[in-house]
Structure formats: C-alpha cells, structure tokens
Design a protein around this motif. Sequence first.
Motif, mmCIF file in Angstrom:
data_model
loop_
_atom_site.group_PDB
_atom_site.id
_atom_site.type_symbol
_atom_site.label_atom_id
_atom_site.label_comp_id
_atom_site.label_asym_id
_atom_site.label_seq_id
_atom_site.Cartn_x
_atom_site.Cartn_y
_atom_site.Cartn_z
ATOM 1 N N PRO A 192 0.728 -0.605 -0.492
ATOM 2 C CA PRO A 192 0.076 0.386 0.085
ATOM 3 C C PRO A 192 1.338 0.929 0.274
ATOM 4 O O PRO A 192 0.700 2.332 -0.309
ATOM 5 N N ILE A 193 1.917 0.599 0.429
ATOM 6 C CA ILE A 193 3.148 2.136 0.446
ATOM 7 C C ILE A 193 3.471 2.943 -0.895
ATOM 8 O O ILE A 193 4.188 3.799 -0.369
ATOM 9 N N CYS A 194 3.414 1.841 -1.737
ATOM 10 C CA CYS A 194 3.788 2.404 -2.864
ATOM 11 C C CYS A 194 3.018 2.806 -4.150
ATOM 12 O O CYS A 194 2.409 2.864 -4.692
ATOM 13 N N PRO A 195 3.758 4.153 -4.359
ATOM 14 C CA PRO A 195 2.337 5.222 -5.275
ATOM 15 C C PRO A 195 2.142 4.382 -6.840
ATOM 16 O O PRO A 195 1.236 4.673 -6.913
ATOM 17 N N PHE A 196 3.408 3.692 -7.053
ATOM 18 C CA PHE A 196 3.398 3.343 -8.482
ATOM 19 C C PHE A 196 2.660 1.951 -8.503
ATOM 20 O O PHE A 196 1.697 2.254 -9.221
#
Length: 234
Positions: free
Chosen positions: A11-15
Amino acid sequence: MSDELEFFFDPICPFCWVTSRWVVEVARQRPLEVTWRPLSLAILNEEISYEERRKASPEYPDSHLRGLEMLRVVHAARESAGPGCVGDLYTAFGELVWNSGPPEGDDFDAVMHEMARRRDLTGALQRVGLPVELADAADDGSRDDDLRAEAEEATRRCGGGVGTPILSFAPPDGPGLFGPVIDSVPEGDDALRLWDAVSTLARWGGFAELKRSLRSFPDTPLSSKLARTGTQVR
C-alpha cells in the motif's frame, strides 16, 4: 470466461497504487477476476542497503515499514475474513495514504514524510466492515514469515530484482511481470489498450524485459505537487 490475475501489492508504493487503480478500471470493463496479495517492499529490501535510498530521503526506510505494518493487518484480515476482503482493504488503505491532501512542502521530502507517517488504520477497517481490533496486527512481527514466503512466491514467478506491483497472469503457473510502472490511471478505452499490450507481452513466450529508467512521480492527491516530475523513488 474470466481471465484470472493475482496482483501483489504494497500500500505504501505510489506506482503500485496507480497500477492497481488501472487494474480495477480494466476489471470494471472486462471479465477479469483479480486476487489481491501482499508483497512487502520492506521484506524485498531486507538484503539491500537503504543507504542510496536515504540519500533521496532519510525517511525512506520508515515508509517501507509503514507498508509492512499495513500488510500485517491485511494478513490478519485475510486470516479472519478470507481473501475476498483484501481488495477492498487495500483500496481503503491506499486511499488513506494517497487520497489525502498534499503536504505544505512542495518537495520530495515532504511527500516522503507523509508516506512515513504512521496512521490510524481503524477507520479503514470500519469502512470495509472489518473489526477495528485487527489494527493491532500492525505490530505483530510473527506474521512476517508468512509475508516473506508470499514475497518469495511472487518473485519466483517473475524473477528477482523487482518491486511492486507484480502481476501474475493465470496463476500460479502462468507468466508474471513487474509493473507496468505508470504515473497516472488510464481510463476507458485507454485502460483496455494498455491491458491488451501488457497481457500480450506477458504471454509472449521468451519475453523478458522492456524498460526505461526515466520515470515521473505518480499523480495522486498526496503527490499532486510532484506529479509528472522526475523522481528517484523506486
């Protein structure tokens, strides 16, 4: 007949977030059955030094820890309510992070500070009808062995040296790919054209890699001041 896809996410990965919203858009238009599975960047990077990433932002490792904490809660929720709850919970966690307003600062450190900030996860759990007590799993490191095994399974399907997301077509024996890495969510026919291109490459026997290292920061409400500017985030 539905296509089947397993989507491995942090969930913390913007891509990963942007790619996941594209997959949701595709599933809205096509008979696509998606199973959402955790893939922790903190675990993927256990044997990799964070020194280079700290040069981009000293809070880089903390942001990956926030993702791991959320995935521990995902693990607990799946254990309690079954895999069908995972997609909605990922959406709730992702919106908690990426649909929040932009920080006061307009640089990468300001966005990374927000990514690394610990959040109250109980509201997201309530939103999808799950017990708020599951938020306590964020600190339950005993779940990491299962999450590590899941990360190993994801990387086996497409090889090492990857991040999130991983798309696994016709699982568990079909082809897997890291990506696509995109900076905004295509909609309508554009979403389907990209899907057809990616799934064609994934299923092309012997296809291994097509890459360019130039990338721009994803366009989300949180990162709107940085959207489509060059980024070192990986």
